[in-house]
Write a protein that holds these residues in place. Structure first.
Motif, PDB file in Angstrom:
ATOM      1  N   ARG A 174     119.030 -25.546  43.762  1.00 12.27           N
ATOM      2  CA  ARG A 174     118.992 -26.025  45.155  1.00 12.27           C
ATOM      3  C   ARG A 174     117.559 -26.351  45.568  1.00 12.27           C
ATOM      4  NH1 ARG A 174     122.979 -22.021  45.582  1.00 12.27           N
ATOM      5  NH2 ARG A 174     121.448 -20.459  46.250  1.00 12.27           N
ATOM      6  N   LYS A 175     116.618 -25.534  45.167  1.00  6.76           N
ATOM      7  CA  LYS A 175     115.212 -25.816  45.449  1.00  6.76           C
ATOM      8  C   LYS A 175     114.774 -27.109  44.767  1.00  6.76           C
ATOM      9  CE  LYS A 175     113.039 -22.516  47.859  1.00  6.76           C
ATOM     10  NZ  LYS A 175     112.133 -22.815  49.006  1.00  6.76           N
ATOM     11  N   SER A 215     118.985 -35.745  41.218  1.00  7.31           N
ATOM     12  CA  SER A 215     119.932 -35.008  40.385  1.00  7.31           C
ATOM     13  C   SER A 215     119.793 -35.323  38.903  1.00  7.31           C
ATOM     14  CB  SER A 215     121.369 -35.297  40.835  1.00  7.31           C
ATOM     15  OG  SER A 215     121.650 -36.689  40.756  1.00  7.31           O
ATOM     16  N   TRP A 250     119.999 -20.846  43.061  1.00  2.15           N
ATOM     17  CA  TRP A 250     118.873 -20.918  43.998  1.00  2.15           C
ATOM     18  C   TRP A 250     117.819 -21.884  43.481  1.00  2.15           C
ATOM     19  CZ3 TRP A 250     113.790 -19.587  42.851  1.00  2.15           C
ATOM     20  CH2 TRP A 250     112.892 -19.594  43.926  1.00  2.15           C
ATOM     21  N   ARG A 287     116.544 -29.660  43.998  1.00  3.88           N
ATOM     22  CA  ARG A 287     117.152 -30.829  44.630  1.00  3.88           C
ATOM     23  C   ARG A 287     116.403 -31.261  45.890  1.00  3.88           C
ATOM     24  NH1 ARG A 287     118.554 -31.433  40.610  1.00  3.88           N
ATOM     25  NH2 ARG A 287     120.582 -31.311  39.583  1.00  3.88           N
ATOM     26  N   THR A 288     115.664 -30.362  46.511  1.00  6.57           N
ATOM     27  CA  THR A 288     114.902 -30.739  47.711  1.00  6.57           C
ATOM     28  C   THR A 288     113.684 -31.588  47.370  1.00  6.57           C
ATOM     29  OG1 THR A 288     113.572 -28.715  47.663  1.00  6.57           O
ATOM     30  CG2 THR A 288     115.648 -28.631  48.876  1.00  6.57           C
TER      31      THR A 288
END
Length: 243
Positions: A209-210, A217, A206, A212-213
């Motif tokens: 993913r946060k 990378s 989680w 990456r917004t």
């Protein structure tokens, strides 16, 4: 192949060369350590064979020929933190507030991501490693909490993480205070310090993913600790104190 069962320089050298065609040569060094530990009781000279000049040179040659370049991640910077804060939608959701708090805590507290989140695999989750709400001490210029069962904690007493106020934005104490007020309103009876909007402990996946917004990378979970240490070193903090 009709090799002599007793380890020799030739068999070790053949093994290193063969394995280098199939796996990363850096891993072979670890493999050899395990092999030596297992065989030493039966073949007392195996450690001498492992440390021989031929084996050392064989490893060096395989590193040069077969090894892949290391893919290092970039350290997090204060500019990255400001970018995240500026691009966080307003009014800020509780999950976004949690993410920002974890990001700043990891940076200013020199924490690993695994110390602030739970693993994605259920069988790796351990309640004994969670930080509890009652361990928090909130002051005017800092906040503290106990990091339980951290891998550098040889006495199993837990390590106290201290995060001090920053003169530059973002200020981790301000963000953490905001998070703590909202968290206590939503989950007054939950013992865990870090909680998502649904009452669950934040997971490693989680958080990534946060991340990456907002960031590329090249920035990963370990970038928080590396970036925080780099920032302290640039500010003139002695290396012994950072460590």
């Amino acid at each position: 192949h009709h090799f002599d069962p007793e380890p020799t320089i030739d068999t070790f050298s053949f093994y290193i060369t063969y394995m280098s065609h199939h796996i990363e040569p850096r891993s072979i060094r670890t493999y050899l350590t395990g092999i030596v530990n297992e065989l030493e009781a039966f073949y007392p000279r195996v450690r001498e064979v492992r440390q021989s000049r031929v084996i050392v040179r064989t490893l060096q040659g395989c590193f040069r020929r077969f090894s892949s370049p290391l893919n290092q991640k970039q350290p997090l910077t204060r500019e990255h933190l400001r970018l995240v804060m500026e691009h966080t939608p307003l009014p800020i959701s509780f999950d976004d507030l949690l993410f920002c708090t974890l990001l700043e805590t990891g940076f200013f507290g020199l924490n690993r991501l695994g110390e602030l989140t739970w693993p994605d695999k259920v069988d790796l989750r351990d309640y004994a490693k969670l930080s509890w709400r009652h361990s928090v001490t909130l002051g005017a210029d800092s906040y503290q909490f106990i990091l339980r069962r951290e891998k550098a904690d040889s006495r199993f007493e837990g390590n106290r993480v201290v995060v001090q106020r920053s003169a530059c934005q973002p200020d981790p104490v301000e963000t953490f205070t905001h998070y703590l007020i909202v968290r206590d309103q939503l989950f007054p009876c939950h013992p865990q310090l870090w909680l998502r909007a649904d009452g669950s402990v934040p997971l490693h996946g989680w958080f990534i993913r946060k991340l990456r917004t907002f960031l590329p990378s090249s920035i990963c979970g370990h970038s928080m600790r590396a970036g925080g240490a780099t920032s302290l070193a640039a500010a003139g903090v002695p290396p012994a104190q950072i460590q």
